[in-house]
Design a protein around this motif. Sequence first.
Motif, PDB file in Angstrom:
ATOM      1  N   VAL A 177      26.864  33.009   4.360  1.00 34.82           N
ATOM      2  CA  VAL A 177      25.437  33.330   4.418  1.00 34.82           C
ATOM      3  C   VAL A 177      24.641  32.046   4.188  1.00 34.82           C
ATOM      4  CG1 VAL A 177      23.608  34.719   3.414  1.00 34.82           C
ATOM      5  CG2 VAL A 177      25.933  35.620   3.481  1.00 34.82           C
ATOM      6  N   LEU A 213      30.843  14.731   3.203  1.00 35.95           N
ATOM      7  CA  LEU A 213      31.347  14.689   4.576  1.00 35.95           C
ATOM      8  C   LEU A 213      32.779  14.168   4.581  1.00 35.95           C
ATOM      9  CD1 LEU A 213      29.819  15.672   7.021  1.00 35.95           C
ATOM     10  CD2 LEU A 213      28.327  15.200   5.122  1.00 35.95           C
ATOM     11  N   HIS A 264      21.381  15.121   7.250  1.00 44.63           N
ATOM     12  CA  HIS A 264      20.911  13.730   7.278  1.00 44.63           C
ATOM     13  C   HIS A 264      21.881  12.760   6.603  1.00 44.63           C
ATOM     14  CE1 HIS A 264      19.843  13.973   3.040  1.00 44.63           C
ATOM     15  NE2 HIS A 264      19.184  15.079   3.272  1.00 44.63           N
ATOM     16  N   GLY A 304      30.342  24.830   2.493  1.00 46.88           N
ATOM     17  CA  GLY A 304      30.520  26.241   2.851  1.00 46.88           C
ATOM     18  C   GLY A 304      31.323  26.399   4.131  1.00 46.88           C
ATOM     19  N   GLN A 309      29.794   8.964   6.371  1.00 43.02           N
ATOM     20  CA  GLN A 309      30.985   8.110   6.377  1.00 43.02           C
ATOM     21  C   GLN A 309      32.170   8.907   5.838  1.00 43.02           C
ATOM     22  OE1 GLN A 309      29.117   4.050   4.854  1.00 43.02           O
ATOM     23  NE2 GLN A 309      28.190   5.910   4.097  1.00 43.02           N
ATOM     24  N   THR A 315      23.412  18.143   4.389  1.00 41.05           N
ATOM     25  CA  THR A 315      24.423  17.708   5.348  1.00 41.05           C
ATOM     26  C   THR A 315      23.831  17.075   6.614  1.00 41.05           C
ATOM     27  OG1 THR A 315      25.995  19.323   4.474  1.00 41.05           O
ATOM     28  CG2 THR A 315      26.392  18.541   6.724  1.00 41.05           C
TER      29      THR A 315
HETATM   30  C1  LIG Z   1      21.106   9.838   2.238  1.00 38.82           C
HETATM   31  C2  LIG Z   1      22.473  10.413   2.081  1.00 38.82           C
HETATM   32  C3  LIG Z   1      23.578   9.781   2.600  1.00 38.82           C
HETATM   33  C4  LIG Z   1      24.842  10.319   2.452  1.00 38.82           C
HETATM   34  N1  LIG Z   1      25.915   9.677   3.006  1.00 38.82           N
HETATM   35  C5  LIG Z   1      27.154  10.200   2.884  1.00 38.82           C
HETATM   36  C6  LIG Z   1      28.267   9.587   3.510  1.00 38.82           C
HETATM   37  O1  LIG Z   1      28.152   8.550   4.122  1.00 38.82           O
HETATM   38  N2  LIG Z   1      29.476  10.192   3.405  1.00 38.82           N
HETATM   39  C7  LIG Z   1      29.643  11.352   2.721  1.00 38.82           C
HETATM   40  O2  LIG Z   1      30.752  11.849   2.651  1.00 38.82           O
HETATM   41  N3  LIG Z   1      28.604  11.938   2.103  1.00 38.82           N
HETATM   42  C8  LIG Z   1      27.364  11.405   2.183  1.00 38.82           C
HETATM   43  N4  LIG Z   1      26.309  12.009   1.573  1.00 38.82           N
HETATM   44  C9  LIG Z   1      26.558  13.210   0.788  1.00 38.82           C
HETATM   45  C10 LIG Z   1      26.797  14.422   1.670  1.00 38.82           C
HETATM   46  O3  LIG Z   1      25.817  14.474   2.652  1.00 38.82           O
HETATM   47  C11 LIG Z   1      26.790  15.657   0.815  1.00 38.82           C
HETATM   48  O4  LIG Z   1      27.817  15.532  -0.143  1.00 38.82           O
HETATM   49  C12 LIG Z   1      27.043  16.918   1.602  1.00 38.82           C
HETATM   50  O5  LIG Z   1      26.209  17.005   2.720  1.00 38.82           O
HETATM   51  C13 LIG Z   1      26.804  18.129   0.717  1.00 38.82           C
HETATM   52  O6  LIG Z   1      27.122  19.264   1.452  1.00 38.82           O
HETATM   53  P1  LIG Z   1      26.960  20.691   0.803  1.00 38.82           P
HETATM   54  O7  LIG Z   1      27.468  21.672   1.772  1.00 38.82           O
HETATM   55  O8  LIG Z   1      27.517  20.688  -0.553  1.00 38.82           O
HETATM   56  O9  LIG Z   1      25.380  20.865   0.589  1.00 38.82           O
HETATM   57  P2  LIG Z   1      24.224  21.159   1.642  1.00 38.82           P
HETATM   58  O10 LIG Z   1      24.402  20.451   2.905  1.00 38.82           O
HETATM   59  O11 LIG Z   1      22.935  20.934   0.940  1.00 38.82           O
HETATM   60  O12 LIG Z   1      24.413  22.695   1.968  1.00 38.82           O
HETATM   61  C14 LIG Z   1      24.070  23.720   1.060  1.00 38.82           C
HETATM   62  C15 LIG Z   1      23.531  24.856   1.866  1.00 38.82           C
HETATM   63  O13 LIG Z   1      23.361  25.988   1.023  1.00 38.82           O
HETATM   64  C16 LIG Z   1      22.249  26.692   1.514  1.00 38.82           C
HETATM   65  N5  LIG Z   1      21.754  27.588   0.474  1.00 38.82           N
HETATM   66  C17 LIG Z   1      21.299  27.209  -0.745  1.00 38.82           C
HETATM   67  N6  LIG Z   1      20.859  28.305  -1.419  1.00 38.82           N
HETATM   68  C18 LIG Z   1      21.103  29.365  -0.629  1.00 38.82           C
HETATM   69  C19 LIG Z   1      20.846  30.748  -0.767  1.00 38.82           C
HETATM   70  N7  LIG Z   1      20.284  31.260  -1.878  1.00 38.82           N
HETATM   71  N8  LIG Z   1      21.186  31.561   0.236  1.00 38.82           N
HETATM   72  C20 LIG Z   1      21.768  31.085   1.362  1.00 38.82           C
HETATM   73  N9  LIG Z   1      21.991  29.771   1.555  1.00 38.82           N
HETATM   74  C21 LIG Z   1      21.654  28.914   0.568  1.00 38.82           C
HETATM   75  C22 LIG Z   1      21.266  25.591   1.873  1.00 38.82           C
HETATM   76  O14 LIG Z   1      20.275  26.045   2.747  1.00 38.82           O
HETATM   77  C23 LIG Z   1      22.176  24.551   2.450  1.00 38.82           C
HETATM   78  O15 LIG Z   1      22.243  24.617   3.856  1.00 38.82           O
HETATM   79  C24 LIG Z   1      25.020  11.503   1.725  1.00 38.82           C
HETATM   80  C25 LIG Z   1      23.914  12.145   1.176  1.00 38.82           C
HETATM   81  C26 LIG Z   1      22.643  11.618   1.345  1.00 38.82           C
HETATM   82  C27 LIG Z   1      21.488  12.304   0.748  1.00 38.82           C
END
Ligand SMILES: Cc1cc2nc3c(=O)[nH]c(=O)nc-3n(C[C@H](O)[C@H](O)[C@H](O)COP(=O)(O)OP(=O)(O)OC[C@H]3O[C@@H](n4cnc5c(N)ncnc54)[C@H](O)[C@@H]3O)c2cc1C
Length: 811
Positions: A34, A352, A46, A16, A50, A44
């Motif tokens: 939002v 990330l 934890h 986002g 990388q 994100t």
């Molecule tokens: C253990 C672990 C290690 C990882 N290591 C790596 C790595 O080394 N390198 C790498 O590139 N990736 C890594 N990843 C993957 C990476 O962390 C994720 O791909 C990335 O954080 C996903 O981001 P995102 O924004 O899609 O999701 P999220 O970080 O989950 O963000 C989604 C957001 O949407 C919000 N949301 C959901 N529903 C609603 C709603 N109805 N209203 C308002 N807000 C809402 C949530 O609260 C959340 O904050 C790892 C993942 C894990 C679990």
Amino acid sequence: MKSQTRVVVIGGGIAGCSTLYHLTQEGWSDVVLVERGELTSGTTWHSAAQVTNFGMNQTMVGLKTHSINLYKELRDDPEYPVGYNHGDGGIRLANTEAQMDGYRHFTSMARGMGVEYEVLDAAECARRHPLISTDNLLGGLWDAEDGHIDPAQLCGALSYRARKAGAEVYRNTAVTSLTQHKDDSWTVHTDKGDIACDIVVNAGGYRVNEVGAMMGVHHPVMSMEHQYFITEDIPAIAEAGHRIPLLRCPISDYYSRQEKGGLLVGFYEQDCKTWGMDGVDPNFVNALCPDDLDRVMDVLEGAFARMPALTEVGIKTIVNGPITYTIDGAPLVGPIPNKRNAFCIIGLRAGLGEGGGHGWLLAQQIVHGEACYDTWCIDPRRFAGHTNVELTALKAIEDYQNEFRFHFPNEHRPAGRMAKTTPLTPVLAAENAEFTVVNGWERAEFFKPNADFHVTHGFGFDESFDIVGAEVAAVQNAVGLTEVNGFNRFEITGSDAQDFLDRMICGRVPRKDGRVGLAYLLNEHGMLKSEATIAIIPASDRGPARIWYGSAAASELHDMDWLQAHLRSDENVHVRSLTNDQTILVIAGPKAREVLQAVSRADWSKAAFPWLSVRECFIGIAPATVMAVSFSGELAYEIHVPNASLYSAYLSLREAGGVHGMKLFGALAVESMRLEKGYLHWKADILTEFDPFETGLDRFVNLDKPDFIGKAALEKRRAAGLQKRLVTLSVDSTSAPTYGGASLMDGERVVGTVCSGGWGYRTGLNLAYAFVDPAYAPIGTRVLIDALGLMVHAEVIDANLYDPQYRRVKG
Ligand SMILES: Cc1cc2nc3c(=O)[nH]c(=O)nc-3n(C[C@H](O)[C@H](O)[C@H](O)COP(=O)(O)OP(=O)(O)OC[C@H]3O[C@@H](n4cnc5c(N)ncnc54)[C@H](O)[C@@H]3O)c2cc1C
């Protein structure tokens, strides 16, 4: 809080925040994010975070390069500096020659994007990564750009910059429902009030399907539990005197990077677990799953064996959190299928590293309708009809278990097979079909000599080579039959149907009853959007006068979206999909007409039914629509049959073909034959990065038409001169085909990129198509291709080298 804005981005993780920031960079500042908790409170916060530059196609490499450049810029910004360890380097290990070949190919492919990987032997891997043993190691791929970033600081910096540019961020604000209005605008309902907007973006991370449900959509995304641990300090790291590179291991399924004086090691265990399949606890915020190191023992042993120093230190921290996977492993970034003004950036499993680039490409799509790269590999519309939760779970598990084991060419993994079949699937299986998967459909790839026959997956020509050659020979010399299932087919009716298509298509649209034509659709930038076979079918007892629009098997949602988006409210046009109702049987070869004549009472002579004709008929007792079109370069008929009658039509054709030695043939034979005719494949050779002139489709463009979508932009492009040309190459190699992405070199300079390649059995040539700088396009130009690490000579030759006069096609 604003009550009205242009875009609402739902979710404040990397997906986002990156989208919001890039929307402002593309010029839209009236945008809002939002987030139900704090920024980064989903996955994100934890993340192992990388950031690598590795990708298996040029779009992925390009978007990751964008992330890295952006993150470097953020790191160096004194106003809001971000902790980014860039340039530790990283190694992907290999213990088979096939994997090494893959790395050689990816190195060639990435060079075209200005990215230099290096292929290392085992000793050099150990020299660069002093903690690893070389046991059971052949070598690896070096990516100098690898590093890691602070996820919270990254998202903070992106939202800070976005807010500075006019965007707003509402934290602790949950989206509770969505309402779409008649004019396609939205109301986003939150627990703090409503926001009216034009466009919504789902960036909901592991809550993707909660947000999806608010608009009646299920996304093929599944969360998996994923663990890493961080060790105490390792003396050998301090002794190394330099930072330890990242490591990715497809042999034992783990990764590592340096974390302070120790290592962070993450695992992709076989005994893995889906997470939140039946819903996510609303209170799972800034949270982790319980540790479960027992589950990763299988892969932990592999990591210990490779890095013995791990056995001598304690574990400081264990992290187990949800990570999202999609049905084919690649993220879903772009328009949401069957929705208007709705986009998603979801299913990020390396968010990330990739998030900076995905947000960039998404913002371009939202603002300009298209991104700078062809984004089909991440397009949410690339699957149609089979993306349910059960299949997604099976594919997510399989993908997780194989995290670093890339697919070899023509490799189709076993989970979730037989998702889409026809009545002929078991029949062809009994004929020893090896199946390939096209948008979930099981399609015969070639026919094995016996049920136990297997090919060794790799990059060279394999054991199927002669078998496919024999299938081609049967088509060339007599007649062959193949099933083309899942082919996209729309029925377009209404008094304005032809005028509508005239506006959509950049060339001549067939208007005469019973005629078929090939047509191309451009986007507003004058670039190639779609390819369609247009058939004009007169009224009959099977229905009113109608147009059939046929296009590639995976294009259904994409093309439907494009057509519907351009329908005017005052036009009398109806478009409906028949994709799942009908299947094509192709008969091809010099005896094809005799076979057809034997099973159908109509007059199939050349005079009565010439090339590019269409007609309704019966094949035996099966109702059918037959088109005289050919993708093989032989006399051929596409026989479209309702699935209920497919087996009957097949039996009739097989019986009639028996006397002519009819042989079944598969998709590999088709691929070989189309390369010899200069025919193109959508999304291999037909890309939004090139216009029809660059792609050699001049004869399908009619600039004398008053207007069509993309005309003004295309005229401008033509005036500016071609940037690239699509050419056919004869490659001096008998050991391997060339693969899409391979670079054409002139000394150190990349002068082109291969888009398709394969053996031409009828011409005896190893063929490739490539987009090259125009100076390298003349026939006879000699170039070098970086093919699996070797510099292989190739020469530009005529496209359509097999039967250039179309004598065989016309019969
Ligand atoms: C253990 C672990 C290690 C990882 N290591 C790596 C790595 O080394 N390198 C790498 O590139 N990736 C890594 N990843 C993957 C990476 O962390 C994720 O791909 C990335 O954080 C996903 O981001 P995102 O924004 O899609 O999701 P999220 O970080 O989950 O963000 C989604 C957001 O949407 C919000 N949301 C959901 N529903 C609603 C709603 N109805 N209203 C308002 N807000 C809402 C949530 O609260 C959340 O904050 C790892 C993942 C894990 C679990």
